[in-house]
Design a protein around this motif. Structure first.
Motif, short mmCIF file in Angstrom:
data_model
loop_
_atom_site.label_atom_id
_atom_site.label_comp_id
_atom_site.label_asym_id
_atom_site.label_seq_id
_atom_site.Cartn_x
_atom_site.Cartn_y
_atom_site.Cartn_z
N SER A 68 -18.51 1.81 1.36
CA SER A 68 -17.36 0.97 1.72
C SER A 68 -17.80 -0.46 1.97
O SER A 68 -17.13 -1.41 1.54
CB SER A 68 -16.66 1.53 2.97
OG SER A 68 -16.14 2.81 2.69
N SER A 87 -8.40 0.31 2.79
CA SER A 87 -8.47 1.60 3.48
C SER A 87 -7.47 2.60 2.92
O SER A 87 -7.80 3.78 2.75
CB SER A 87 -8.22 1.42 4.98
OG SER A 87 -9.18 0.59 5.53
N VAL A 90 -8.78 3.61 -0.75
CA VAL A 90 -9.95 4.49 -0.69
C VAL A 90 -9.64 5.75 0.11
O VAL A 90 -9.99 6.85 -0.29
CB VAL A 90 -11.17 3.74 -0.09
CG1 VAL A 90 -12.32 4.68 0.19
CG2 VAL A 90 -11.60 2.61 -1.01
N ILE A 126 -11.87 5.67 7.67
CA ILE A 126 -12.13 4.58 6.74
C ILE A 126 -11.40 3.32 7.19
O ILE A 126 -11.89 2.20 6.97
CB ILE A 126 -11.82 4.96 5.28
CG1 ILE A 126 -12.56 4.04 4.31
CG2 ILE A 126 -10.34 4.91 5.00
CD1 ILE A 126 -14.05 4.16 4.35
N SER A 130 -13.45 0.00 7.88
CA SER A 130 -13.09 -1.24 7.17
C SER A 130 -12.82 -2.38 8.15
O SER A 130 -13.26 -3.52 7.93
CB SER A 130 -11.86 -1.00 6.29
OG SER A 130 -12.15 -0.04 5.32
#
Length: 137
Positions: A68, A87, A90, A126, A130
């Protein structure tokens, strides 16, 4: 993209990884322990606590965090709005979808429940990763 490795803020990667890993520990042992055990068909059991169940997820979380970070740097994501969009892309496009796909097998008695619990963990994770990576960039 691999050339981005040298330019990463590795402190932010470690902070983001720690947050993601801690979220997982809380998610599966405190927040959704009962639902998680139900999804596995083990609602009346104590889940094993072997090193592989701690080290394995930690390594996976670290790989996801580094990947990431590489993407965030390569795509020059620098705002919370862009981090949110990244986010979602992904988190839903890879992590959530892949988690549900893995759950759909004969060994998971409640695959949709498992997919929702685990996939949502990765989506929230995530997002946290992020935001930390962009904030500390």
């Amino acid at each position: 993209m691999i050339s981005q490795l040298a330019g990463l803020n590795w402190v932010s990667v470690l902070v983001a990884f720690a947050a993601y890993f801690l979220l997982g520990a809380l998610w599966f042992t405190l927040f959704f322990s009962k639902q998680y055990r139900i999804s596995l068909g083990r609602e009346n059991e104590t889940l094993p606590n072997k090193p592989i169940f701690i080290v394995g997820p930690a390594l996976c979380s670290l790989v996801i965090t580094i990947a990431s970070a590489l993407l965030i740097y390569a795509l020059d994501i620098s705002s919370f709005s862009e981090a949110w969009k990244f986010s979602l892309l992904v988190g839903v496009g890879y992590l959530f979808a892949n988690t549900v796909n893995i759950a759909i097998n004969p060994n998971i008695p409640r695959p949709i429940l498992y997919g929702i619990i685990s996939g949502t963990y990765h989506l929230v994770g995530i997002l946290i990763v992020s935001i930390i990576l962009v904030t500390m960039k």
